[in-house]
Design an enzyme around this catalytic site. Structure first.
Site, PDB file in Angstrom:
ATOM      1  CB  SER A 256      -0.929  -0.077   1.213  1.00 46.95           C
ATOM      2  OG  SER A 256      -2.127   0.574   0.946  1.00 46.95           O
ATOM      3  CG  HIS A 399      -5.626  -2.612   0.174  1.00 49.85           C
ATOM      4  ND1 HIS A 399      -4.885  -2.118  -0.876  1.00 49.85           N
ATOM      5  CD2 HIS A 399      -5.190  -1.963   1.279  1.00 49.85           C
ATOM      6  CE1 HIS A 399      -4.046  -1.206  -0.424  1.00 49.85           C
ATOM      7  NE2 HIS A 399      -4.215  -1.095   0.883  1.00 49.85           N
TER       8      HIS A 399
HETATM    9  C1  GCU Z   1      -5.380   4.862   1.285  1.00 51.45           C
HETATM   10  C2  GCU Z   1      -4.713   5.642   0.176  1.00 51.45           C
HETATM   11  C3  GCU Z   1      -3.854   4.747  -0.706  1.00 51.45           C
HETATM   12  C4  GCU Z   1      -2.892   3.968   0.144  1.00 51.45           C
HETATM   13  C5  GCU Z   1      -3.633   3.252   1.247  1.00 51.45           C
HETATM   14  C6  GCU Z   1      -2.740   2.596   2.294  1.00 51.45           C
HETATM   15  O1  GCU Z   1      -6.319   3.991   0.744  1.00 51.45           O
HETATM   16  O2  GCU Z   1      -5.717   6.284  -0.553  1.00 51.45           O
HETATM   17  O3  GCU Z   1      -3.138   5.516  -1.643  1.00 51.45           O
HETATM   18  O4  GCU Z   1      -2.139   3.076  -0.640  1.00 51.45           O
HETATM   19  O5  GCU Z   1      -4.397   4.167   1.992  1.00 51.45           O
HETATM   20  O6  GCU Z   1      -1.581   2.887   2.414  1.00 51.45           O
HETATM   21  O7  GCU Z   1      -3.288   1.813   3.053  1.00 51.45           O
END
Ligand code: GCU
Length: 419
Positions: A256, A399
């Site tokens: 992420s 995710h």
């Molecule tokens: C949010 C953000 C993403 C990121 C994610 C994370 O969803 O919008 O860009 O990758 O957090 O780091 O969990």
């Protein structure tokens, strides 16, 4: 994590038919329009040019202070029988600057104990979201005392970690599996380097680099992602002093926002032998010009501290960006890179991640590798992992980092670091 607020969600495009046409910048053409036809021209002209653009327009430059920042290391624990006797565990405090309040990064290292023939082992290095104690059930790992992000479901009270958080994300790290497969695993809490909130860069490592009178980074200087990536490089400096680790075989990885960080660390610091981006999405592996899922404007609004000041001007104007994210992947060439996407992670635009990996291929080919091997976006599969120096993985599910992702990471690393 991973889910936008309601207002942003209502405006987000998830319809492939509504993706506007776009033209990607050509990684093999210089700003002056010169075609890059040799590895030499790539190394001498185009790569430095792209790196500078990512520095000044996207992640920000790491400042170069007139005096180097003093950095010290102290081994604070050593356990010869960790992970059921499979590993040696070491905790090291890496202190940035001097004085009692100097920021410190706690690095946790598991070293495999099974016979390695006395040879140093390859390693995985990545930052974690909840403190080192959360990545393993090992009862000896010290509980992080750093500020923690609000919104952690359990194990955090008043922004402080507690014993209840121990091992909470052990499945995301698979430490035993990693050491069984003959790799060291090293990790640190990202908030040790810079706490993940917008405080105008008063805490974390940024102030160490201010000129006299400077109170925040210049518009072309680093934000938090730049600082986290710098921390990964400092962890690599330390790993290079560990005799059991082969510092020429360190894979940097992240999930992420920390996947964005791993890509930038790998692009910026060529000592990283291999790079793995897991669900890194916008500002990571996915193309900025594709209006699907998160956008540049969303990033700048929700996380104004992640990127540099100059990046703000591209909210809603992605076509004006002098680079796109396939060129970030290309900066890692010819080193192996794995882009890992998840089907339900539409916010991160898995297809945009695939297309970026594909568009980095010409650079990898120019540098003599087998590049990217997929012609079509594959169907999601549990054991998905494409062949080639740029690999792509697309699995069902949300995710997250799953044990099945680690199986793919290990397979990819075996292929490229153990050959
Ligand atoms: C949010 C953000 C993403 C990121 C994610 C994370 O969803 O919008 O860009 O990758 O957090 O780091 O969990």
């Amino acid at each position: 994590m991973g889910t936008p607020d309601a207002e942003i969600a209502a405006q987000t495009n998830y319809d492939e038919a509504a993706v506007r046409p776009y033209t990607l910048p050509d990684p093999l053409r210089t700003a002056e329009g010169r075609s890059v036809t040799s590895p030499d021209l790539w190394a001498k002209a185009r790569r430095p040019e792209l790196l500078k653009l990512f520095e000044s327009q996207v992640y920000g430059k790491t400042p170069t202070p007139s005096q180097p920042i003093p950095i010290s290391h102290e081994v604070v624990s050593e356990e010869p029988e960790a992970l059921g006797g499979k590993a040696i565990r070491r905790e090291v405090t890496i202190k940035f600057g001097e004085g009692a309040d100097a920021p410190r990064m706690e690095l946790l290292i598991f070293l495999p104990k099974q016979p390695t023939g006395g040879r140093p082992v390859p390693a995985f290095l990545g930052l974690n979201f909840e403190g080192n104690h959360a990545v393993t059930n090992d009862p000896g790992v010290r509980i992080s005392t750093a500020w923690m992000r609000p919104g952690q479901e359990k194990g955090v009270v008043d922004n402080r970690a507690t014993e209840a958080g121990r091992g909470r994300v052990a499945d995301r790290w698979c430490a035993e599996r990693v050491v069984e497969r003959g790799y060291a695993l090293a990790t640190a809490y990202y908030g040790d380097i810079d706490p993940d909130f917008d405080d105008g860069f008063q805490n974390g490592v940024h102030p160490l680099f201010y000129r006299p009178g400077q109170t925040k980074p210049d518009p072309d200087q680093w934000g938090s992602i730049g600082a986290w990536a710098w921390g990964l490089s400092r962890a690599l400096d330390y790993l290079a002093t560990v005799p059991e680790v082969d510092a020429a075989k360190v894979a940097v990885l992240g999930h992420s926002r920390l996947g964005k960080t791993a890509l930038w660390a790998g692009a910026h610091d060529p000592r990283f032998a291999l790079v793995i981006s897991n669900n890194s999405g916008e500002g990571g592996a996915s193309l900025a010009r594709r209006n699907f899922g998160e956008t540049t404007a969303n990033l700048n609004k929700s996380f104004p501290h992640w990127f540099c000041g100059n990046f703000k001007q591209y909210s809603g104007h992605e076509d004006k960006l002098p680079v796109d994210q396939h060129e970030l992947i290309a900066l890692i060439a010819p080193r192996p890179v794995l882009i890992s996407s998840a089907e339900d992670d539409t916010w991160a635009d898995p297809r945009g991640e695939f297309l970026a990996a594909q568009a980095a291929d010409p650079v990898y080919r120019l540098l003599g590798t087998d590049g990217f091997q997929l012609a079509e976006w594959p169907a999601p599969a549990e054991d998905s992992l494409s062949k080639g120096t740029i690999a792509y993985r697309y699995r069902p599910g949300k995710h997250d980092v799953l044990p099945s992702d680690w199986e793919a990471f290990l397979k990819f690393a075996d292929e490229h670091l153990k050959k």
